[in-house]
Enzyme design. Structure first.
Site, PDB file in Angstrom:
ATOM      1  N   GLY B 104       0.907 -12.047   7.186  1.00  0.00           N
ATOM      2  CA  GLY B 104       2.296 -12.089   6.340  1.00  0.00           C
ATOM      3  C   GLY B 104       2.145 -10.805   5.638  1.00  0.00           C
ATOM      4  O   GLY B 104       1.247  -9.886   5.746  1.00  0.00           O
ATOM      5  N   CYS B 105       3.063 -10.774   4.597  1.00  0.00           N
ATOM      6  CA  CYS B 105       3.160  -9.787   3.832  1.00  0.00           C
ATOM      7  C   CYS B 105       2.350  -9.736   2.541  1.00  0.00           C
ATOM      8  O   CYS B 105       2.601  -8.963   1.508  1.00  0.00           O
ATOM      9  CB  CYS B 105       4.489  -9.406   3.413  1.00  0.00           C
ATOM     10  SG  CYS B 105       5.518  -8.691   4.991  1.00  0.00           S
TER      11      CYS B 105
END
Lengths: 258, 258
Positions: B104-105
């Site tokens: 994910g970020c």
């Protein structure tokens, strides 16, 4: 919703002056995933649907294959951990995972140099242009957390006519993992489904969809070169820039009827 | 530029009909970083400024501290690898890194539970509101790759009056690592600099800025709860939603003069 946001003071400056106001921001917390008591990874995520997130992550990484393997799930929300126990207690092989460590919004490693080994999505699903655009609109309507904070990504699993699962997270991959994890837990068929994401279509997205056997991937934003290549190889219909009455179909356009 | 994009056929559908056109998409390739012959990580990235990317990543992770340590850098562009050799050939301690694996970020792990240990940014820098907004506008002007592909993030290091380093990448963290890596390589002072990013202000961004000693972090988009908390603790001025003539200052607003 309350679990997903926090209120922070900010000094808000506009052409009309400045004032201190309460700002709603998305919550970001660490979640450490353990599988058979082995520490697997710490994800930075938005704290809801954490079971789905952990299951979706482990499934996408190939560390679990079906829900019958699972013996129990224990969420230690206070300490930011989730423990998944398998019926088979032998140590988990993490060789593949270690190489997938990644920074940035790209997901590294797993399939590198393994394009030949990519699982092909077998599905005869056809969806109409109109259905795809309706689903994108429907997801946008639901993204209230995004509208409130500007800080999250969302993802949805849909069948032709409607959205079945909708998830949000501070991490682009996490939102997709939450969707796939829920799908895994509910034992849903995937070959007739569509995944919609607010984020860019990079290789990891095509990888996750391929792993889950979802034949159509849609975003309102752009693909990357490797995202499109992997979709092509995996038999996935990849659609970018799906907005209003427009879209760009990058791969396997035969699935989209006009 | 040509190295950073690829041309793909897409079936473009608009209210006026459909046609096959060439679409410009951002390139995404794997880069495996080796430090003293140990494999560290594979990043999915846009293939330019790869030396900056590798140095910025290793520096942000605390695996290198200054350029005098470095004996040589060998880029194997064909095979997607970069090898960094230190003068000190002893094995690298990767204990910290393994826990930072992330999907994910969000960027996980490093500082978790270590808030007390976070390095405080020592800087008396003051910047005017006008200067901040000008720098954001200047970065937006430069982001031609983004405008072409819609698929990249950009980041810039600036002094009060102008942008000094500008980088783009398919990964949000990568763009920042490229900037920090270049700064590291050039031996620039950081305590009088500003970092601007197109991406969200999550904990990893505050972490990277803190590690590099950069006192002001600006984005046109939103912070996360942990991004703001870490900026507060680290003495960083965190500014979100900097657009047009507006901004929200979340932490250490004394640095912004009006």
């Amino acid at each position: 919703m309350e679990n997903k946001v926090e209120y922070l003071s900010s000094l808000r400056i506009t052409p009309d002056g400045e004032k201190v106001e309460k700002d709603v921001v998305v919550r970001e917390v660490p979640l450490t995933i353990f599988l058979n008591r082995q520490e697997i990874i710490t994800l930075m995520c938005t704290p809801d649907d954490l079971e789905d997130l952990a299951l979706g992550f482990l499934y996408s990484e190939g560390l679990i294959e079906n829900k019958e393997e699972i013996d129990g799930i224990t969420l230690g929300e206070e300490e930011g951990s989730i423990r998944i126990e398998l019926k088979d207690k032998s140590p988990v092989n993490l060789e593949g995972l270690k190489k997938t460590s990644t920074s940035g919004c790209g997901k590294g490693g797993i399939f590198l140099g393994q394009e030949g080994k990519t699982k092909k999505v077998e599905s005869k699903l056809k969806v109409s242009l109109f259905q795809v655009l309706s689903l994108v609109r429907e997801m946008e309507k639901r993204s209230s957390l995004f509208r409130k904070t500007g800080g999250v990504h969302c993802a949805a699993l849909a069948e032709k006519e409607k959205i079945l699962i909708y998830r949000e997270d501070v991490g682009r991959h996490n939102a997709v993992d939450k969707v796939i994890g829920n799908c895994f837990r509910e034992g849903l068929t995937t070959s007739d489904k569509i995944i919609i994401t607010s984020g860019r279509l990079s290789s990891d997205l095509s990888w996750k969809a391929g792993k889950a056997g979802i034949p159509v991937v849609v975003s309102r934003t752009a693909p990357t070169s490797l995202g499109a290549r992997l979709a092509q190889i995996s038999g996935i219909t990849l659609i970018g820039f799906a907005r209003g009455r427009r879209m760009n179909i990058y791969t396997h356009s035969w699935r989209i009827s006009r």
